[in-house]
Design a protein around this motif. Sequence first.
Motif, short mmCIF file in Angstrom:
data_model
loop_
_atom_site.label_atom_id
_atom_site.label_comp_id
_atom_site.label_asym_id
_atom_site.label_seq_id
_atom_site.Cartn_x
_atom_site.Cartn_y
_atom_site.Cartn_z
N THR A 95 -44.06 47.42 20.01
CA THR A 95 -42.85 46.65 20.31
C THR A 95 -41.73 47.48 20.93
O THR A 95 -40.79 46.91 21.49
CB THR A 95 -42.31 45.97 19.03
OG1 THR A 95 -42.09 46.97 18.03
CG2 THR A 95 -43.28 44.91 18.52
N VAL A 96 -41.81 48.81 20.86
CA VAL A 96 -40.76 49.65 21.44
C VAL A 96 -41.07 50.04 22.89
O VAL A 96 -40.27 50.71 23.52
CB VAL A 96 -40.48 50.92 20.61
CG1 VAL A 96 -40.08 50.56 19.19
CG2 VAL A 96 -41.65 51.88 20.63
N THR A 97 -42.23 49.63 23.38
CA THR A 97 -42.60 49.96 24.75
C THR A 97 -42.22 48.82 25.69
O THR A 97 -42.09 47.67 25.28
CB THR A 97 -44.10 50.24 24.88
OG1 THR A 97 -44.83 49.05 24.61
CG2 THR A 97 -44.55 51.35 23.94
N ILE A 98 -42.04 49.18 26.94
CA ILE A 98 -41.72 48.22 28.00
C ILE A 98 -42.74 48.44 29.11
O ILE A 98 -42.99 49.58 29.51
CB ILE A 98 -40.30 48.44 28.53
CG1 ILE A 98 -39.27 48.38 27.40
CG2 ILE A 98 -39.97 47.43 29.64
CD1 ILE A 98 -37.91 48.94 27.77
N LYS A 99 -43.30 47.37 29.62
CA LYS A 99 -44.29 47.48 30.69
C LYS A 99 -43.60 47.97 31.97
O LYS A 99 -42.50 47.53 32.29
CB LYS A 99 -44.94 46.12 30.93
CG LYS A 99 -46.09 46.16 31.91
CD LYS A 99 -46.85 44.84 31.89
CE LYS A 99 -47.93 44.73 32.91
NZ LYS A 99 -48.72 45.88 33.21
#
Length: 165
Positions: A95-99
């Motif tokens: 959930t802390v990653t961004i594509k």
Amino acid sequence: RLNEDKFWQKHNCILIHGNGMAPRGVRRLLQRLTKELKIPLYVMVDSDPWGLYIYSVIKQGSINLAYESMRMAVPSARFLGISSYDQEKYDLPETVTIKLNDQDKRRAKQILDYPWFKKKEWQKELKHMLKKDIKMELEALSAKGISFISETYIPEKIKTKKWID
């Protein structure tokens, strides 16, 4: 977070926030602090192509202001993070990653060709970011606790010399 945790007091250092791309005055101050006072400079930026570019401008100088690089660049600057490897290393949730978007991918591929990103460590970092197809903001580290960045992450990386030159 670093200021609230009094990181500067505990670690006898100076904290400077560049507000994104550090303006010329900030870069000149950093250059003078490292050159005249022999203070090491560690750079914390987001794990995305734009953060890495901000780091490169501090270290190498701006392409647009190449004639000023001698007065503003800090060749001894060290990149502390956040790294594309930190999600796995610190078991950060998805959930802390961004594509990465198409613009991020194009920019990362451009940066791979910059002379100062030809070092093996940088090639590995950028290719890993592209392979994982994600970016992370520094705030992602707060998933490990509100003071994780100041109490664990930065002190551990400096102590073990886990930075990229």
